[in-house]
Design a protein around this motif. Structure first.
Motif, PDB file in Angstrom:
ATOM      1  N   ASN A  70       0.827  -1.208   0.000  1.00 44.72           N
ATOM      2  CA  ASN A  70       0.000   0.000   0.000  1.00 44.72           C
ATOM      3  C   ASN A  70       0.863   1.260   0.000  1.00 44.72           C
ATOM      4  N   THR A  71       0.422   2.254  -0.764  1.00 37.40           N
ATOM      5  CA  THR A  71       1.111   3.543  -0.801  1.00 37.40           C
ATOM      6  C   THR A  71       0.338   4.616  -0.023  1.00 37.40           C
ATOM      7  N   PHE A 122      -1.338   5.293   3.845  1.00 40.48           N
ATOM      8  CA  PHE A 122      -1.161   4.736   5.178  1.00 40.48           C
ATOM      9  C   PHE A 122      -2.309   3.784   5.522  1.00 40.48           C
ATOM     10  N   CYS A 174       0.415   2.980  11.654  1.00 44.25           N
ATOM     11  CA  CYS A 174       0.096   2.722  10.248  1.00 44.25           C
ATOM     12  C   CYS A 174       1.387   2.712   9.425  1.00 44.25           C
ATOM     13  N   HIS A 175       1.297   2.124   8.246  1.00 46.43           N
ATOM     14  CA  HIS A 175       2.487   1.950   7.415  1.00 46.43           C
ATOM     15  C   HIS A 175       2.131   2.127   5.936  1.00 46.43           C
ATOM     16  N   ARG A 176       3.158   2.357   5.135  1.00 50.18           N
ATOM     17  CA  ARG A 176       2.985   2.454   3.676  1.00 50.18           C
ATOM     18  C   ARG A 176       4.349   2.354   3.011  1.00 50.18           C
TER      19      ARG A 176
END
Length: 153
Positions: free
Chosen positions: A32-33, A35, A131-133
């Protein structure tokens, strides 16, 4: 929002309990780009103190598995249900942890940082999640996530 000055009478709302959550399950090859919180969600709900200020601390171990930077931050929402509510801040680009742009695990990051949130409504419920991206098309892996919220005077 009032400051807690020397000699002030302190109440429970002035210094609500700190909140903490963690998970060490791997999130492998995320792409995913935007978040996203991942599964399981790592987050906490909290009551804003009288000052309207809290300190959010988060820590993660992660790396890109392609030659693009992986990023870890947190999202702030209204309400006491973790991961739900009106989104107030998403990912915090300025405060997120970021890996180097290298692949194959050589860019593994283990680190933590903090962010001072202010302007919260005293007594209101909020929640934060890690969260991450990926910074662009690519993939990454997260090995652990931790988050703490502490009242700030």
């Amino acid at each position: 929002m009032p400051d807690l000055l020397a000699g002030s009478t302190v109440t429970g709302l002035d210094t609500p309990a700190s909140q903490f959550d963690e998970d060490t399950a791997d999130i492998v090859n995320f792409t995913n780009t935007a978040f996203a919180s991942g599964a399981p969600v790592v987050g906490v709900s909290f009551t804003a103190p009288t000052t309207g200020r809290v300190l959010v601390l988060w820590h993660a171990r992660f790396n890109p598995t392609s030659a693009v930077a992986a990023q870890v931050g947190f999202a702030l929402r209204t309400g006491s249900v973790v991961g739900s509510g009106t989104l107030l801040q998403d990912g915090l680009n300025e405060g997120c942890l970021e890996s180097p742009n290298v692949s194959g695990g050589a860019g593994r990051v283990q680190g933590g940082t903090f962010y001072a949130l202010s302007g919260l409504t005293p007594g209101s419920e909020y929640n934060v999640v890690v969260c991450h991206r990926m910074s662009a098309a690519g993939s990454g892996t997260i090995f652990a996530r931790y988050i703490t919220v502490m009242p700030s005077t």
